[in-house]
Motif scaffolding. Structure first.
Motif, PDB file in Angstrom:
ATOM      1  N   PRO A 168       0.798  -1.239   0.000  1.00  0.00           N
ATOM      2  CA  PRO A 168       0.000   0.000   0.000  1.00  0.00           C
ATOM      3  C   PRO A 168       0.827   1.285   0.000  1.00  0.00           C
ATOM      4  O   PRO A 168       0.309   2.345  -0.361  1.00  0.00           O
ATOM      5  CB  PRO A 168      -0.829  -0.130   1.282  1.00  0.00           C
ATOM      6  CG  PRO A 168      -1.019  -1.610   1.427  1.00  0.00           C
ATOM      7  CD  PRO A 168       0.309  -2.187   1.022  1.00  0.00           C
ATOM      8  N   PHE A 169       2.117   1.233   0.343  1.00  0.00           N
ATOM      9  CA  PHE A 169       2.947   2.441   0.323  1.00  0.00           C
ATOM     10  C   PHE A 169       3.781   2.542  -0.964  1.00  0.00           C
ATOM     11  O   PHE A 169       4.629   3.440  -1.095  1.00  0.00           O
ATOM     12  CB  PHE A 169       3.919   2.461   1.521  1.00  0.00           C
ATOM     13  CG  PHE A 169       3.269   2.269   2.860  1.00  0.00           C
ATOM     14  CD1 PHE A 169       1.970   2.719   3.105  1.00  0.00           C
ATOM     15  CD2 PHE A 169       3.950   1.637   3.888  1.00  0.00           C
ATOM     16  CE1 PHE A 169       1.371   2.542   4.354  1.00  0.00           C
ATOM     17  CE2 PHE A 169       3.361   1.454   5.130  1.00  0.00           C
ATOM     18  CZ  PHE A 169       2.071   1.903   5.365  1.00  0.00           C
ATOM     19  N   LEU A 170       3.620   1.609  -1.860  1.00  0.00           N
ATOM     20  CA  LEU A 170       4.324   1.644  -3.158  1.00  0.00           C
ATOM     21  C   LEU A 170       3.409   0.891  -4.129  1.00  0.00           C
ATOM     22  O   LEU A 170       3.525  -0.318  -4.303  1.00  0.00           O
ATOM     23  CB  LEU A 170       5.694   0.961  -3.045  1.00  0.00           C
ATOM     24  CG  LEU A 170       6.660   1.197  -4.205  1.00  0.00           C
ATOM     25  CD1 LEU A 170       7.105   2.666  -4.297  1.00  0.00           C
ATOM     26  CD2 LEU A 170       7.899   0.312  -4.070  1.00  0.00           C
ATOM     27  N   GLN A 171       2.492   1.650  -4.737  1.00  0.00           N
ATOM     28  CA  GLN A 171       1.353   0.995  -5.396  1.00  0.00           C
ATOM     29  C   GLN A 171       1.614   0.626  -6.854  1.00  0.00           C
ATOM     30  O   GLN A 171       0.821  -0.082  -7.464  1.00  0.00           O
ATOM     31  CB  GLN A 171       0.104   1.862  -5.235  1.00  0.00           C
ATOM     32  CG  GLN A 171      -0.222   2.075  -3.743  1.00  0.00           C
ATOM     33  CD  GLN A 171      -1.662   2.489  -3.464  1.00  0.00           C
ATOM     34  OE1 GLN A 171      -2.490   2.608  -4.358  1.00  0.00           O
ATOM     35  NE2 GLN A 171      -1.964   2.686  -2.191  1.00  0.00           N
ATOM     36  N   VAL A 197       3.381  -1.974   7.116  1.00  0.00           N
ATOM     37  CA  VAL A 197       1.935  -1.775   6.897  1.00  0.00           C
ATOM     38  C   VAL A 197       1.141  -1.988   8.191  1.00  0.00           C
ATOM     39  O   VAL A 197       0.047  -1.472   8.344  1.00  0.00           O
ATOM     40  CB  VAL A 197       1.328  -2.702   5.799  1.00  0.00           C
ATOM     41  CG1 VAL A 197       1.879  -2.381   4.427  1.00  0.00           C
ATOM     42  CG2 VAL A 197       1.490  -4.171   6.125  1.00  0.00           C
ATOM     43  N   LEU A 198       1.742  -2.751   9.104  1.00  0.00           N
ATOM     44  CA  LEU A 198       1.019  -3.065  10.339  1.00  0.00           C
ATOM     45  C   LEU A 198       0.838  -1.824  11.216  1.00  0.00           C
ATOM     46  O   LEU A 198       0.000  -1.804  12.109  1.00  0.00           O
ATOM     47  CB  LEU A 198       1.760  -4.155  11.126  1.00  0.00           C
ATOM     48  CG  LEU A 198       2.015  -5.440  10.334  1.00  0.00           C
ATOM     49  CD1 LEU A 198       2.859  -6.411  11.138  1.00  0.00           C
ATOM     50  CD2 LEU A 198       0.705  -6.106   9.939  1.00  0.00           C
ATOM     51  N   ASN A 199       1.617  -0.779  10.955  1.00  0.00           N
ATOM     52  CA  ASN A 199       1.532   0.445  11.761  1.00  0.00           C
ATOM     53  C   ASN A 199       0.648   1.513  11.128  1.00  0.00           C
ATOM     54  O   ASN A 199       0.549   2.612  11.659  1.00  0.00           O
ATOM     55  CB  ASN A 199       2.945   1.047  11.943  1.00  0.00           C
ATOM     56  CG  ASN A 199       3.890   0.030  12.560  1.00  0.00           C
ATOM     57  OD1 ASN A 199       3.498  -0.714  13.444  1.00  0.00           O
ATOM     58  ND2 ASN A 199       5.129   0.001  12.074  1.00  0.00           N
ATOM     59  N   ASP A 200       0.036   1.215   9.992  1.00  0.00           N
ATOM     60  CA  ASP A 200      -0.720   2.251   9.292  1.00  0.00           C
ATOM     61  C   ASP A 200      -2.164   2.316   9.816  1.00  0.00           C
ATOM     62  O   ASP A 200      -2.854   1.289   9.896  1.00  0.00           O
ATOM     63  CB  ASP A 200      -0.740   1.928   7.785  1.00  0.00           C
ATOM     64  CG  ASP A 200      -1.472   2.991   7.011  1.00  0.00           C
ATOM     65  OD1 ASP A 200      -0.860   4.050   6.744  1.00  0.00           O
ATOM     66  OD2 ASP A 200      -2.674   2.791   6.710  1.00  0.00           O
ATOM     67  N   ALA A 220      -4.746  -9.015   0.910  1.00  0.00           N
ATOM     68  CA  ALA A 220      -6.026  -9.061   0.184  1.00  0.00           C
ATOM     69  C   ALA A 220      -6.116  -7.900  -0.811  1.00  0.00           C
ATOM     70  O   ALA A 220      -6.671  -8.051  -1.911  1.00  0.00           O
ATOM     71  CB  ALA A 220      -7.193  -9.010   1.168  1.00  0.00           C
ATOM     72  N   TRP A 221      -5.550  -6.745  -0.437  1.00  0.00           N
ATOM     73  CA  TRP A 221      -5.549  -5.590  -1.366  1.00  0.00           C
ATOM     74  C   TRP A 221      -4.720  -5.922  -2.615  1.00  0.00           C
ATOM     75  O   TRP A 221      -5.138  -5.649  -3.748  1.00  0.00           O
ATOM     76  CB  TRP A 221      -4.998  -4.356  -0.635  1.00  0.00           C
ATOM     77  CG  TRP A 221      -4.821  -3.159  -1.505  1.00  0.00           C
ATOM     78  CD1 TRP A 221      -5.798  -2.278  -1.908  1.00  0.00           C
ATOM     79  CD2 TRP A 221      -3.602  -2.707  -2.113  1.00  0.00           C
ATOM     80  NE1 TRP A 221      -5.252  -1.304  -2.718  1.00  0.00           N
ATOM     81  CE2 TRP A 221      -3.907  -1.538  -2.857  1.00  0.00           C
ATOM     82  CE3 TRP A 221      -2.288  -3.171  -2.087  1.00  0.00           C
ATOM     83  CZ2 TRP A 221      -2.943  -0.844  -3.574  1.00  0.00           C
ATOM     84  CZ3 TRP A 221      -1.325  -2.471  -2.804  1.00  0.00           C
ATOM     85  CH2 TRP A 221      -1.652  -1.325  -3.537  1.00  0.00           C
ATOM     86  N   ASP A 259      -6.183   2.568  -1.697  1.00  0.00           N
ATOM     87  CA  ASP A 259      -5.668   3.252  -2.903  1.00  0.00           C
ATOM     88  C   ASP A 259      -5.286   4.695  -2.577  1.00  0.00           C
ATOM     89  O   ASP A 259      -4.347   5.253  -3.173  1.00  0.00           O
ATOM     90  CB  ASP A 259      -6.737   3.297  -4.008  1.00  0.00           C
ATOM     91  CG  ASP A 259      -7.006   1.936  -4.640  1.00  0.00           C
ATOM     92  OD1 ASP A 259      -6.265   0.982  -4.353  1.00  0.00           O
ATOM     93  OD2 ASP A 259      -7.982   1.833  -5.418  1.00  0.00           O
ATOM     94  N   ASP A 260      -6.035   5.302  -1.648  1.00  0.00           N
ATOM     95  CA  ASP A 260      -5.827   6.728  -1.345  1.00  0.00           C
ATOM     96  C   ASP A 260      -4.741   6.982  -0.285  1.00  0.00           C
ATOM     97  O   ASP A 260      -4.488   8.134   0.070  1.00  0.00           O
ATOM     98  CB  ASP A 260      -7.149   7.352  -0.852  1.00  0.00           C
ATOM     99  CG  ASP A 260      -8.160   7.499  -1.987  1.00  0.00           C
ATOM    100  OD1 ASP A 260      -7.750   7.346  -3.158  1.00  0.00           O
ATOM    101  OD2 ASP A 260      -9.349   7.735  -1.702  1.00  0.00           O
ATOM    102  N   ILE A 261      -4.145   5.943   0.250  1.00  0.00           N
ATOM    103  CA  ILE A 261      -3.067   6.158   1.234  1.00  0.00           C
ATOM    104  C   ILE A 261      -1.959   6.984   0.574  1.00  0.00           C
ATOM    105  O   ILE A 261      -1.527   6.669  -0.547  1.00  0.00           O
ATOM    106  CB  ILE A 261      -2.506   4.796   1.747  1.00  0.00           C
ATOM    107  CG1 ILE A 261      -3.530   4.122   2.666  1.00  0.00           C
ATOM    108  CG2 ILE A 261      -1.178   4.988   2.481  1.00  0.00           C
ATOM    109  CD1 ILE A 261      -3.131   2.726   3.153  1.00  0.00           C
ATOM    110  N   GLU A 262      -1.544   8.034   1.252  1.00  0.00           N
ATOM    111  CA  GLU A 262      -0.572   8.940   0.620  1.00  0.00           C
ATOM    112  C   GLU A 262       0.877   8.607   0.943  1.00  0.00           C
ATOM    113  O   GLU A 262       1.790   9.041   0.254  1.00  0.00           O
ATOM    114  CB  GLU A 262      -0.886  10.388   1.017  1.00  0.00           C
ATOM    115  CG  GLU A 262      -2.103  10.889   0.241  1.00  0.00           C
ATOM    116  CD  GLU A 262      -2.489  12.311   0.561  1.00  0.00           C
ATOM    117  OE1 GLU A 262      -1.810  12.935   1.400  1.00  0.00           O
ATOM    118  OE2 GLU A 262      -3.482  12.767  -0.031  1.00  0.00           O
TER     119      GLU A 262
END
Ligand code: NAP
Length: 278
Positions: A168-171, A197-200, A220-221, A259-262
């Motif tokens: 999710p941080f490098l899509q 990702v576990l800290n997001d 799953a994403w 998807d919108d995680i910046e």
């Protein structure tokens, strides 16, 4: 003795299981063999290793010890950057087969397009191995679109997969589009951003909503994006937790929120990485 395959047996997309076990830094022999055996006996059928991980022998031990036939396992390894001349690809792959205790590989990757890498010189050896049915598919790793274009121009055999960092941080929108348009499988390494990702908070909220772990949400994403993921897990608890991601269905809102995680956070960036990563 030979289990060589016919040329028609190139894996189609559906044949590469979308969840595999990563093994980078799982270096202690017994621990690595145990993780591989546990994963296979949990249901995993895709194992990812590399010459550079120095654990191909332990991975082989885990495969041999598991109560699963070798033919059911999708086994991938990678040729290191100092072994990418034509002759060294052939020799080092032979070495990998010996260490893994198998006589064919489901997927053999070029680990990075650097050092001894030369599209014609390197990939002609991969193509030779493919035509001899020693490898069922040709893969590349850490390739950008320009590397992929040159690679596919260099040989007639298809490039089956590109393994790159994705989470999710490098899509990886550009590489996903390229893969879709060119019929290449994308395989996500570091799919948990090496644990980050576990800290997001967004991942945490979605995990709480479904009563699952953050690791499962990330996996799953990726599956939702049509991307294969190979999380590394050592303990039985992590191996099982990641396996259970296959039962998690994210809804459209969950996917949109991820998807919108910046946050952008590339975890693997060695000195020799492509310039475009700077
Ligand atoms: P990753 O899979 O994103 O994260 C692994 C880390 O997450 C480990 O510390 C692991 O701990 C932990 N973990 C695993 N499952 C967990 C869970 N359910 N809950 C909490 N923590 C969990 O990172 P990675 O190892 O960098 O990437 C995965 C694989 O991709 C590698 O092993 C390797 O096979 C491949 N890879 C390829 C390249 C390349 O250049 N082609 C580069 C990097 C990685 P434990 O070990 O304690 O379970």
């Amino acid at each position: 003795m030979s289990q060589k395959l016919s040329p028609e047996s190139v894996p189609s997309a559906g044949e590469m299981p979308m969840l595999g076990l990563g093994t980078w830094q799982n270096e202690e022999y017994d621990q690595c063999a145990d993780s591989v055996q546990t994963a296979l006996e949990t249901g995993y059928r895709h194992i990812d290793t590399a010459q550079a991980y120095r654990n191909e022998d332990a991975v082989g031990e885990g495969i041999a010890a598991a109560d699963v036939d070798r033919e059911e396992v999708f086994l991938a390894t990678k040729v290191w950057t100092s072994k990418l001349s034509h002759e060294k690809v052939i020799e080092s792959t032979d070495d990998s087969l010996d260490k893994l205790g198998v006589d064919y590989l489901d997927l053999l990757y070029v680990h990075w397009p650097v050092n001894e890498y030369d599209p014609e010189e390197t990939l002609s050896a991969f193509e030779q191995l493919y035509n001899e049915n020693t490898i069922r598919a040709i893969g590349v790793s850490n390739f950008e679109p320009e590397h992929l274009d040159r690679a596919q121009d260099a040989i007639d055999a298809p490039i089956f997969a590109n393994q790159v960092e994705m989470h999710p941080f490098l899509q990886q929108e550009e590489l996903r589009t390229y893969a879709d348009e060119n019929d290449i499988e994308l395989v996500a390494y570091s799919p948990l951003a090496r644990g980050e990702v576990l800290n997001d908070p967004t991942i945490g909220d979605i995990a709480e909503k479904h009563g699952v772990s953050g690791a499962q949400v990330s996996l799953a994403w990726l599956r939702e994006k049509g991307v294969t993921a190979i999380p590394k897990a050592t303990s039985e608890a992590h191996i099982r937790d990641n396996w259970e991601s296959l039962a998690l269905e994210l809804d459209d809102e969950d996917v949109r929120k991820i998807d919108d995680i910046e946050t952008v956070d590339r975890q693997v960036h060695p000195d020799f990485a492509p310039d475009s990563w700077d």
